[in-house]
Scaffold this active site. Structure first.
Site, PDB file in Angstrom:
ATOM      1  N   TYR A 117      44.008  29.707  41.583  1.00 41.48           N
ATOM      2  CA  TYR A 117      42.908  30.997  41.206  1.00 41.48           C
ATOM      3  C   TYR A 117      41.988  30.386  42.475  1.00 41.48           C
ATOM      4  O   TYR A 117      41.728  32.049  42.412  1.00 41.48           O
ATOM      5  CB  TYR A 117      42.417  30.857  40.052  1.00 41.48           C
ATOM      6  CG  TYR A 117      43.114  31.203  38.817  1.00 41.48           C
ATOM      7  CD1 TYR A 117      43.600  32.901  38.309  1.00 41.48           C
ATOM      8  CD2 TYR A 117      44.037  30.280  38.196  1.00 41.48           C
ATOM      9  CE1 TYR A 117      43.558  33.019  37.587  1.00 41.48           C
ATOM     10  CE2 TYR A 117      44.446  31.048  36.585  1.00 41.48           C
ATOM     11  CZ  TYR A 117      44.522  32.553  36.764  1.00 41.48           C
ATOM     12  OH  TYR A 117      45.235  32.979  35.930  1.00 41.48           O
ATOM     13  N   ARG A 131      43.974  33.160  44.800  1.00 37.59           N
ATOM     14  CA  ARG A 131      43.158  34.397  44.342  1.00 37.59           C
ATOM     15  C   ARG A 131      42.017  34.619  44.799  1.00 37.59           C
ATOM     16  O   ARG A 131      41.679  35.697  45.555  1.00 37.59           O
ATOM     17  CB  ARG A 131      43.396  34.822  43.285  1.00 37.59           C
ATOM     18  CG  ARG A 131      45.120  34.719  42.662  1.00 37.59           C
ATOM     19  CD  ARG A 131      45.389  35.396  41.014  1.00 37.59           C
ATOM     20  NE  ARG A 131      44.686  36.661  41.390  1.00 37.59           N
ATOM     21  CZ  ARG A 131      45.018  37.360  40.309  1.00 37.59           C
ATOM     22  NH1 ARG A 131      45.630  36.801  38.743  1.00 37.59           N
ATOM     23  NH2 ARG A 131      44.588  38.447  39.644  1.00 37.59           N
ATOM     24  N   ALA A 163      47.416  56.178  42.828  1.00 34.92           N
ATOM     25  CA  ALA A 163      46.181  56.494  42.264  1.00 34.92           C
ATOM     26  C   ALA A 163      44.587  56.983  43.358  1.00 34.92           C
ATOM     27  O   ALA A 163      43.841  57.840  42.726  1.00 34.92           O
ATOM     28  CB  ALA A 163      45.616  55.293  41.659  1.00 34.92           C
ATOM     29  N   ASP A 166      39.647  41.194  39.422  1.00 36.69           N
ATOM     30  CA  ASP A 166      39.004  41.813  41.003  1.00 36.69           C
ATOM     31  C   ASP A 166      37.626  42.496  40.800  1.00 36.69           C
ATOM     32  O   ASP A 166      37.115  42.832  39.279  1.00 36.69           O
ATOM     33  CB  ASP A 166      39.865  42.150  41.659  1.00 36.69           C
ATOM     34  CG  ASP A 166      39.608  43.926  41.560  1.00 36.69           C
ATOM     35  OD1 ASP A 166      39.052  44.105  41.163  1.00 36.69           O
ATOM     36  OD2 ASP A 166      41.147  43.703  41.483  1.00 36.69           O
ATOM     37  N   CYS A 209      33.427  26.324  31.546  1.00 35.17           N
ATOM     38  CA  CYS A 209      33.393  25.334  31.192  1.00 35.17           C
ATOM     39  C   CYS A 209      34.758  25.110  29.612  1.00 35.17           C
ATOM     40  O   CYS A 209      34.283  26.271  28.861  1.00 35.17           O
ATOM     41  CB  CYS A 209      32.470  24.411  30.032  1.00 35.17           C
ATOM     42  SG  CYS A 209      33.046  22.655  29.508  1.00 35.17           S
ATOM     43  N   HIS A 229      40.393  41.268  30.567  1.00 38.12           N
ATOM     44  CA  HIS A 229      41.512  39.647  31.061  1.00 38.12           C
ATOM     45  C   HIS A 229      40.214  38.358  31.834  1.00 38.12           C
ATOM     46  O   HIS A 229      40.927  37.683  32.315  1.00 38.12           O
ATOM     47  CB  HIS A 229      42.238  39.980  32.003  1.00 38.12           C
ATOM     48  CG  HIS A 229      43.780  40.956  31.033  1.00 38.12           C
ATOM     49  ND1 HIS A 229      44.316  41.205  31.427  1.00 38.12           N
ATOM     50  CD2 HIS A 229      43.773  40.687  29.867  1.00 38.12           C
ATOM     51  CE1 HIS A 229      45.362  42.014  30.194  1.00 38.12           C
ATOM     52  NE2 HIS A 229      44.653  41.540  29.597  1.00 38.12           N
ATOM     53  N   GLY A 233      47.607  53.446  36.551  1.00 39.50           N
ATOM     54  CA  GLY A 233      48.197  51.641  37.492  1.00 39.50           C
ATOM     55  C   GLY A 233      48.572  50.247  36.792  1.00 39.50           C
ATOM     56  O   GLY A 233      47.539  48.962  37.377  1.00 39.50           O
ATOM     57  N   THR A 234      49.458  50.760  35.238  1.00 35.38           N
ATOM     58  CA  THR A 234      49.473  49.442  34.829  1.00 35.38           C
ATOM     59  C   THR A 234      51.297  49.929  33.903  1.00 35.38           C
ATOM     60  O   THR A 234      51.562  51.453  33.772  1.00 35.38           O
ATOM     61  CB  THR A 234      48.342  49.494  33.476  1.00 35.38           C
ATOM     62  OG1 THR A 234      48.924  48.739  32.609  1.00 35.38           O
ATOM     63  CG2 THR A 234      47.937  50.610  33.013  1.00 35.38           C
ATOM     64  N   SER A 235      51.744  49.010  34.087  1.00 33.85           N
ATOM     65  CA  SER A 235      53.563  49.019  33.627  1.00 33.85           C
ATOM     66  C   SER A 235      52.873  48.538  32.241  1.00 33.85           C
ATOM     67  O   SER A 235      54.338  49.302  31.808  1.00 33.85           O
ATOM     68  CB  SER A 235      53.946  47.790  34.019  1.00 33.85           C
ATOM     69  OG  SER A 235      53.053  46.847  33.765  1.00 33.85           O
TER      70      SER A 235
END
Ligand code: OAD
Length: 241
Positions: A59, A62, A223, A97, A120, A112, A178-180
């Site tokens: 992460y 990322r 998009a 993001d 924590c 998500h 834009g999502t599979s």
């Protein structure tokens, strides 16, 4: 073109594809984020229990990858749609993001989680803003617990599902971008919107999603190129993007 009338309520679901033109890789496309990393090695409670530092290194990578990434015309078109529709617009993203917010969208539900928040893993302290990277050590909470990314991992329940389900019940237009269509529960939202409110369902992206059968129409393309010209902006009382 997608017609939106003054009575319509619009639900938008976005996925990694909406940020692809900003330079953030999708998960399942060529050059996808998980190449070299197995998903379950980095995005699951099991991985966290086994090797939290490895999870943080992932992460951290990322977080770094997000720097110098900017919203693209797709993000701006969705922000403008919200501006035109006000509270008849609801947007839920699977993306962690910040590009929707940076384009001006407000109240986006991040089902998500958020890349720049941590929490924590032990106490009830709420998630907090955190842009740090952790390459060498796992940060600790004052309670002694470990600080983890505020991300919904595989096997965990997505956030704000009550609000999402309420809006799915009352929307009359559902649009996925834009999502599979392979990750649940998001992959079933179009079915829920159709079932409960009889919503018209649309998909926008370069290829048909796995759940194609749930959409009345698919607009195939990028998009950032399609969204700015998919709506009758003047009818919505807005100037073209
Ligand atoms: P995927 O990587 O599975 O799918 C991205 C989709 O975006 C594909 O269908 C592409 O065709 C499409 N796409 C690529 N470029 C595009 C563009 N310029 N414009 C529009 N569409 C484009 O990503 P998601 O469906 O978002 O979960 O993945 C869902 C979840 O799986 C993620 O939120 C993540 C992942 O595991 C967690 O991290 C919990």
């Amino acid at each position: 073109m997608i017609d939106i009338s003054t009575n319509d309520r619009v639900f938008v679901l976005t996925g990694a594809g909406v940020s692809a033109e900003s330079g953030l890789p999708t998960f399942r496309g060529a050059g996808g984020l998980w190449r070299g990393y197995r998903v379950e090695d980095v995005a699951s409670p099991v991985a966290w229990a086994r090797d939290p530092l490895m999870v943080w290194q992932f992460y951290s990578m990322r977080r770094k990858a997000h720097s110098e990434k900017y919203p693209n015309p797709a993000h701006y078109a969705l922000a403008k749609l919200q501006e035109a529709l006000g509270d008849r617009f609801f947007m839920c993203t699977q993306n962690v993001d910040k590009l929707h917010e940076e384009a001006g969208s407000r109240g986006v539900v991040h089902m998500h989680g958020r890349l720049f928040q941590s929490r924590c893993d032990t106490c009830a302290r709420p998630p907090f803003e955190d842009a740090n990277t952790y390459e060498d050590n796992v940060p600790r909470c004052a309670c002694g617990g470990q600080i983890r990314p505020h991300i919904c991992w595989f096997g965990e329940t997505p956030y704000e599902m009550d609000a999402i389900e309420r809006e799915l019940r009352r929307c009359s237009v559902f649009m996925a971008v834009g999502t599979s269509g392979v990750v649940y529960p998001a992959a079933a939202f179009a079915a829920q919107a159709r079932r409960s409110g009889g919503a018209r369902t649309y998909y926008v992206g370069p290829e048909e999603p796995a759940n194609r059968a749930l959409f009345d129409e698919c607009y195939l393309g990028l998009a950032g190129e399609l969204l700015p010209r998919l709506f009758h902006w003047s009818q919505l009382g807005a100037v073209a993007v």
